[in-house]
Design a protein around this motif. Structure first.
Motif, PDB file in Angstrom:
ATOM      1  N   LYS A 281      44.584 -17.458  37.031  1.00  0.00           N
ATOM      2  CA  LYS A 281      44.643 -16.169  37.728  1.00  0.00           C
ATOM      3  C   LYS A 281      43.362 -15.408  37.451  1.00  0.00           C
ATOM      4  CE  LYS A 281      47.281 -12.858  36.097  1.00  0.00           C
ATOM      5  NZ  LYS A 281      48.447 -12.030  35.700  1.00  0.00           N
ATOM      6  N   VAL A 282      42.894 -14.657  38.444  1.00  0.00           N
ATOM      7  CA  VAL A 282      41.657 -13.912  38.267  1.00  0.00           C
ATOM      8  C   VAL A 282      41.772 -12.556  38.953  1.00  0.00           C
ATOM      9  CG1 VAL A 282      40.580 -14.875  40.351  1.00  0.00           C
ATOM     10  CG2 VAL A 282      39.123 -14.010  38.492  1.00  0.00           C
ATOM     11  N   SER A 283      41.127 -11.569  38.388  1.00  0.00           N
ATOM     12  CA  SER A 283      41.036 -10.240  38.982  1.00  0.00           C
ATOM     13  C   SER A 283      39.645  -9.700  38.693  1.00  0.00           C
ATOM     14  CB  SER A 283      42.100  -9.302  38.393  1.00  0.00           C
ATOM     15  OG  SER A 283      42.034  -8.021  38.993  1.00  0.00           O
ATOM     16  N   VAL A 284      39.078  -8.987  39.665  1.00  0.00           N
ATOM     17  CA  VAL A 284      37.726  -8.460  39.487  1.00  0.00           C
ATOM     18  C   VAL A 284      37.643  -7.083  40.124  1.00  0.00           C
ATOM     19  CG1 VAL A 284      36.856  -9.570  41.596  1.00  0.00           C
ATOM     20  CG2 VAL A 284      35.246  -8.959  39.776  1.00  0.00           C
TER      21      VAL A 284
ATOM     22  N   LEU B 125      38.342 -10.613  34.967  1.00  0.00           N
ATOM     23  CA  LEU B 125      39.349 -11.063  34.001  1.00  0.00           C
ATOM     24  C   LEU B 125      40.039 -12.309  34.531  1.00  0.00           C
ATOM     25  CD1 LEU B 125      41.087  -7.613  33.286  1.00  0.00           C
ATOM     26  CD2 LEU B 125      38.963  -8.510  32.309  1.00  0.00           C
ATOM     27  N   SER B 126      40.371 -13.215  33.626  1.00  0.00           N
ATOM     28  CA  SER B 126      41.077 -14.424  34.049  1.00  0.00           C
ATOM     29  C   SER B 126      41.967 -14.943  32.924  1.00  0.00           C
ATOM     30  CB  SER B 126      40.079 -15.523  34.462  1.00  0.00           C
ATOM     31  OG  SER B 126      39.454 -16.106  33.325  1.00  0.00           O
ATOM     32  N   ASP B 127      42.987 -15.705  33.316  1.00  0.00           N
ATOM     33  CA  ASP B 127      43.804 -16.415  32.331  1.00  0.00           C
ATOM     34  C   ASP B 127      44.323 -17.696  32.962  1.00  0.00           C
ATOM     35  OD1 ASP B 127      46.049 -15.760  33.889  1.00  0.00           O
ATOM     36  OD2 ASP B 127      46.655 -14.104  32.592  1.00  0.00           O
ATOM     37  N   GLY B 128      44.943 -18.542  32.135  1.00  0.00           N
ATOM     38  CA  GLY B 128      45.487 -19.803  32.628  1.00  0.00           C
ATOM     39  C   GLY B 128      44.435 -20.864  32.889  1.00  0.00           C
ATOM     40  N   ASN B 129      43.235 -20.707  32.308  1.00  0.00           N
ATOM     41  CA  ASN B 129      42.170 -21.691  32.500  1.00  0.00           C
ATOM     42  C   ASN B 129      42.385 -22.893  31.584  1.00  0.00           C
ATOM     43  OD1 ASN B 129      40.207 -20.033  34.268  1.00  0.00           O
ATOM     44  ND2 ASN B 129      40.580 -18.675  32.521  1.00  0.00           N
TER      45      ASN B 129
ATOM     46  N   ILE C 213      34.761 -19.608  32.310  1.00  0.00           N
ATOM     47  CA  ILE C 213      33.447 -18.982  32.493  1.00  0.00           C
ATOM     48  C   ILE C 213      32.996 -19.111  33.943  1.00  0.00           C
ATOM     49  CG2 ILE C 213      30.992 -19.172  31.916  1.00  0.00           C
ATOM     50  CD1 ILE C 213      31.836 -19.911  29.055  1.00  0.00           C
ATOM     51  N   SER C 214      33.144 -20.311  34.505  1.00  0.00           N
ATOM     52  CA  SER C 214      32.750 -20.530  35.905  1.00  0.00           C
ATOM     53  C   SER C 214      33.529 -19.618  36.843  1.00  0.00           C
ATOM     54  CB  SER C 214      32.980 -21.989  36.298  1.00  0.00           C
ATOM     55  OG  SER C 214      32.132 -22.852  35.570  1.00  0.00           O
ATOM     56  N   LEU C 215      34.809 -19.407  36.523  1.00  0.00           N
ATOM     57  CA  LEU C 215      35.648 -18.579  37.380  1.00  0.00           C
ATOM     58  C   LEU C 215      35.214 -17.117  37.353  1.00  0.00           C
ATOM     59  CD1 LEU C 215      38.036 -18.178  39.231  1.00  0.00           C
ATOM     60  CD2 LEU C 215      39.538 -18.136  37.212  1.00  0.00           C
ATOM     61  N   VAL C 216      35.016 -16.545  36.167  1.00  0.00           N
ATOM     62  CA  VAL C 216      34.642 -15.130  36.110  1.00  0.00           C
ATOM     63  C   VAL C 216      33.224 -14.919  36.642  1.00  0.00           C
ATOM     64  CG1 VAL C 216      36.233 -14.568  34.229  1.00  0.00           C
ATOM     65  CG2 VAL C 216      33.888 -15.254  33.677  1.00  0.00           C
ATOM     66  N   GLU C 217      32.351 -15.895  36.476  1.00  0.00           N
ATOM     67  CA  GLU C 217      30.998 -15.761  37.030  1.00  0.00           C
ATOM     68  C   GLU C 217      31.041 -15.789  38.555  1.00  0.00           C
ATOM     69  OE1 GLU C 217      28.086 -17.403  33.480  1.00  0.00           O
ATOM     70  OE2 GLU C 217      28.579 -18.768  35.147  1.00  0.00           O
ATOM     71  N   ALA C 218      31.849 -16.667  39.125  1.00  0.00           N
ATOM     72  CA  ALA C 218      31.982 -16.736  40.581  1.00  0.00           C
ATOM     73  C   ALA C 218      32.596 -15.440  41.116  1.00  0.00           C
ATOM     74  CB  ALA C 218      32.826 -17.933  40.983  1.00  0.00           C
ATOM     75  N   ALA C 219      33.563 -14.903  40.401  1.00  0.00           N
ATOM     76  CA  ALA C 219      34.197 -13.653  40.817  1.00  0.00           C
ATOM     77  C   ALA C 219      33.198 -12.496  40.755  1.00  0.00           C
ATOM     78  CB  ALA C 219      35.408 -13.359  39.937  1.00  0.00           C
TER      79      ALA C 219
END
Length: 321
Positions: A103-106, A293-297, A304-310
């Motif tokens: 899950k991700v939120s930005v 912010l992210s969790d469940g990675n 890291i890749s997810l929050v950078e992309a977001a």
């Protein structure tokens, strides 16, 4: 849309020989910029009137001898439709790969325009990004007591922010009064969706992307509970992060213009990773506050890749016209 109309008396024909004048309709359009958007000024003269000058219409000045008093002038401010940055961010996030179960939120704020956008909802474990909140709370308490940080507190603060040292964070967590002290400070900071972790578990503080953006505004904005000296101190530490921790929202910067704090935590109950990043970055001449912010990675690297992309998607929402 506001409308202001001024009606002028029609000039009466003289008692002598009357000349039949055909109605002349003249329209002039003046486009000018205002703080509210674009203003369109339409001036019309009827029944023997001449053109109303754009300068008179715009300024509200009385007509001159060369400007007949007949006719009607209307000034109609029209606000240009604003760009829907949240829609652009949502569109940009469609290209971001989010693994099943993650899950991700930005959230992002353009400091120059004041525009903001957000994607995703829900609360997340802070992991080590709470260290910015801990130091902000300590600085606020010190301001209230009209004192400076002690040498030991500064040593802890430097290690906690620049190296993400956990022992230093635990020491300052106790100094501020743990969750009670953090929550009290956050009430004043405007973080109403953040709850301090139980006991010594500061890393399990729960927060939202919107709250982290509010915290960043306290650190980097002028309208803050923190003094300029406190803000400058915290900003300086966030700009001196250890080389191996310079990832996250800094990926959206166009150079060295960044100040950040990252957090990463493998959850013992699931084996999955919380990975977060908050900070200020500079891109295309604009300063942005970004919280991702992210969790469940499944791994730290994927987080890291997810929050950078977001973060990149968030900033791109403002580079799109």
């Amino acid at each position: 849309m506001a409308s202001h109309r001024a009606r002028r008396r029609r000039a009466r024909p003289s008692s002598g020989r009357r000349t039949v004048l055909y109605a002349v309709v003249a329209s002039a359009v003046l486009v000018g910029g205002t703080a509210a958007g674009t203003v369109y000024v339409k001036a019309q003269a009827h029944d023997g009137g001449g053109l109303v000058s754009s300068s008179s219409a715009a300024s509200g000045a009385s007509p001159t001898a060369s400007e007949p008093t007949s006719g009607e002038t209307s000034v109609e401010p029209v606000t240009e439709p604003s760009v829907d940055r949240t829609a652009l961010l949502t569109k940009g996030m469609r290209a971001v790969t989010v693994a099943p179960g993650a899950k991700v939120s930005v959230a992002v704020l353009d400091l120059d325009s004041g525009e903001s956008a957000a994607y995703g909802a829900g609360s997340f474990d802070t992991a080590s990004i709470v260290k910015v909140d801990i130091l902000a709370a300590l600085l606020l308490q010190a301001q209230d007591a009209d004192r400076r940080l002690t040498a030991q507190e500064k040593t802890y603060a430097t290690a906690m922010i620049t190296d993400s040292d956990n022992a230093s964070a635990s020491a300052l967590w106790d100094v501020i009064g743990q969750a009670h002290g953090l929550d009290a400070a956050n009430d004043r900071f405007g973080l109403h969706g953040t709850t301090g972790g139980d006991g010594a578990l500061w890393g399990l503080t729960r927060t939202t992307a919107a709250d982290q953006l509010a915290l960043l505004k306290q650190v980097f904005g002028d309208d803050s509970q923190l003094t300029e000296a406190s803000r400058t101190y915290l900003q300086g530490l966030m700009g001196a992060i250890a080389a191996d921790q310079r990832w996250g929202v800094s990926a959206a910067a166009d150079g060295s213009g960044w100040a950040l704090k990252n957090g990463w935590l493998p959850r013992s109950t699931t084996g999955l990773w919380d990975v977060n990043s908050i900070g200020r970055i500079t891109a295309d001449g604009h300063d942005y506050l970004v919280a991702a912010l992210s969790d469940g990675n499944s791994t730290k690297a994927k987080g890291i890749s997810l929050v950078e992309a977001a973060a990149r998607a968030a900033v791109s929402a403002f580079s799109t016209a």
